[in-house]
Design an enzyme around this catalytic site. Sequence first.
Site, PDB file in Angstrom:
ATOM      1  N   ILE A 145      37.776  43.039  33.121  1.00  0.00           N
ATOM      2  CA  ILE A 145      37.323  43.089  31.683  1.00  0.00           C
ATOM      3  C   ILE A 145      36.785  41.827  30.994  1.00  0.00           C
ATOM      4  CG2 ILE A 145      37.690  44.169  29.386  1.00  0.00           C
ATOM      5  CD1 ILE A 145      39.532  46.270  30.583  1.00  0.00           C
ATOM      6  N   CYS A 146      37.833  40.994  31.030  1.00  0.00           N
ATOM      7  CA  CYS A 146      37.756  39.722  30.238  1.00  0.00           C
ATOM      8  C   CYS A 146      36.933  38.390  31.072  1.00  0.00           C
ATOM      9  CB  CYS A 146      39.266  39.031  29.672  1.00  0.00           C
ATOM     10  SG  CYS A 146      40.120  40.149  28.958  1.00  0.00           S
TER      11      CYS A 146
END
Length: 201
Positions: A116-117
């Site tokens: 995600i990040c």
Amino acid sequence: MSPHFTPDSAALVLIDHQVGTIQLVKNIMPDTAVRNAVLLGQAALAYGMPIVLTSSQEDHIQGPLHPAIQQAMPEAYANRVKRSGIVNAWTDPNFVKAIEATGRRQLIMAAVTTDICLVFPAISAVEAGYEVQAVMDASGTDTEIGEDMSRRRMERSGVWLTSTNTMVAELVQDWSTPQGGPLVKAMTAISPMLPVEWAKP
């Protein structure tokens, strides 16, 4: 795209190494991701490289950036980009402004979580014309499939994948230099979260 990154051409970007999100890391030991993020920070500081830190919703479950990050990179921590919840950090104007302010076109990135990040801003940075090396053992996520899919997607998009030791060695080039000696000790230290000058082999 050049595979060669140098202290004069690169900046370090650490994304969301927060006390809450780091608990989601299962594919490696969470402490390993923090340990390696700190080592990357030590290398950047040794060479005077720009460091950009960012966090997301510190007052929520994600929590503040890990204390080891705060201690190792106090100036970068004070200047961190605090996002309101934007998933892809690259879509936050303040984050992009901080990246642009470094004046560097090569970015060494690590993030929690990988799927995600890290995956989104790494790919977005490449699309914006930056060269990116993603440091996989300073990142991590909760499932092997999430990690694997993210790695494949980044590679297809032109992101170089690397490890902490490889990245540090690429920056150092010569262990006999004033920076190289302390960093090789930090790489083999029992507690590499200590400042470089305290690290012992």
